[in-house]
Design a protein around this motif. Structure first.
Motif, PDB file in Angstrom:
ATOM      1  N   VAL A  44      -0.064  -2.569  -6.390  1.00  7.27           N
ATOM      2  CA  VAL A  44      -0.257  -1.185  -5.981  1.00  7.27           C
ATOM      3  C   VAL A  44       0.999  -0.364  -6.268  1.00  7.27           C
ATOM      4  CG1 VAL A  44      -0.477   0.281  -3.920  1.00  7.27           C
ATOM      5  CG2 VAL A  44      -2.062  -1.593  -4.285  1.00  7.27           C
ATOM      6  N   MET A  45       2.153  -0.956  -6.032  1.00  4.59           N
ATOM      7  CA  MET A  45       3.403  -0.236  -6.252  1.00  4.59           C
ATOM      8  C   MET A  45       3.810  -0.249  -7.725  1.00  4.59           C
ATOM      9  SD  MET A  45       5.538  -1.129  -2.814  1.00  4.59           S
ATOM     10  CE  MET A  45       6.768   0.160  -3.056  1.00  4.59           C
ATOM     11  N   GLY A  46       3.020  -0.877  -8.570  1.00 10.38           N
ATOM     12  CA  GLY A  46       3.315  -0.959  -9.994  1.00 10.38           C
ATOM     13  C   GLY A  46       2.784   0.221 -10.798  1.00 10.38           C
ATOM     14  N   ASP A  47       2.251   1.208 -10.142  1.00 12.92           N
ATOM     15  CA  ASP A  47       1.695   2.371 -10.826  1.00 12.92           C
ATOM     16  C   ASP A  47       2.673   3.547 -10.725  1.00 12.92           C
ATOM     17  OD1 ASP A  47      -0.913   3.843 -11.825  1.00 12.92           O
ATOM     18  OD2 ASP A  47      -0.015   5.087 -10.242  1.00 12.92           O
ATOM     19  N   PRO A  48       3.027   4.185 -11.849  1.00 11.33           N
ATOM     20  CA  PRO A  48       4.007   5.278 -11.811  1.00 11.33           C
ATOM     21  C   PRO A  48       3.627   6.435 -10.882  1.00 11.33           C
ATOM     22  CG  PRO A  48       3.678   4.541 -14.058  1.00 11.33           C
ATOM     23  CD  PRO A  48       2.645   3.840 -13.217  1.00 11.33           C
ATOM     24  N   THR A  49       2.361   6.829 -10.865  1.00  8.08           N
ATOM     25  CA  THR A  49       1.946   7.923  -9.985  1.00  8.08           C
ATOM     26  C   THR A  49       2.122   7.538  -8.523  1.00  8.08           C
ATOM     27  OG1 THR A  49       0.381   8.793 -11.604  1.00  8.08           O
ATOM     28  CG2 THR A  49       0.023   9.417  -9.296  1.00  8.08           C
ATOM     29  N   ARG A  50       1.717   6.333  -8.188  1.00  5.23           N
ATOM     30  CA  ARG A  50       1.867   5.893  -6.790  1.00  5.23           C
ATOM     31  C   ARG A  50       3.344   5.792  -6.417  1.00  5.23           C
ATOM     32  NH1 ARG A  50      -3.212   3.070  -8.080  1.00  5.23           N
ATOM     33  NH2 ARG A  50      -2.111   1.211  -8.755  1.00  5.23           N
TER      34      ARG A  50
END
Length: 123
Positions: A44-50
């Motif tokens: 989940v924390m691997g997404d740039p937007t998140r």
């Protein structure tokens, strides 16, 4: 210490039993569902937007409209990402009238983010 067949990545061919035992003992921390949950949190924390949302919320609570404006994104896109973060207990929200006010779920989220950011800057 037992000698084992040589591998391409280690020419010494020595097993350090104390290191192996320490790793096995620590592996008990990852038993059950813990390793799956940890993996899911990192996904989940691997997404740039998140990550940008987490960074924005690291300065304090924000409503969805404010996050969208700060990141230059559509409200619906931010809402979608917040739902994912909320499902993984990375963020939480409270209602204030018609507004949904978001914040980081707890101090651990900020520690994870800051630790990753520090590592990224270091490398």
């Amino acid at each position: 210490m037992d000698n084992v067949r040589a591998r391409d990545d280690c020419d010494a061919c020595i097993i350090h039993e104390d290191a192996v035992e320490k790793a096995k003992t620590r592996a008990k921390d990852l038993e059950g569902n813990t390793i799956v949950r940890l993996s899911d949190i990192f996904k989940v924390m691997g997404d740039p937007t998140r990550l940008r949302i987490i960074h924005a919320l690291s300065s304090g609570e924000m409503c969805v409209c404010d996050i969208a404006a700060a990141l230059g994104m559509e409200h619906s896109a931010i809402s979608h990402q917040l739902r994912i973060l909320r499902n993984m207990r990375v963020v939480k929200f409270r209602k204030q009238g018609k507004e949904a006010i978001y914040s980081l779920d707890d101090e651990h989220v900020l520690q994870l983010f800051n630790g990753g950011l520090e590592h990224a800057r270091h490398g």
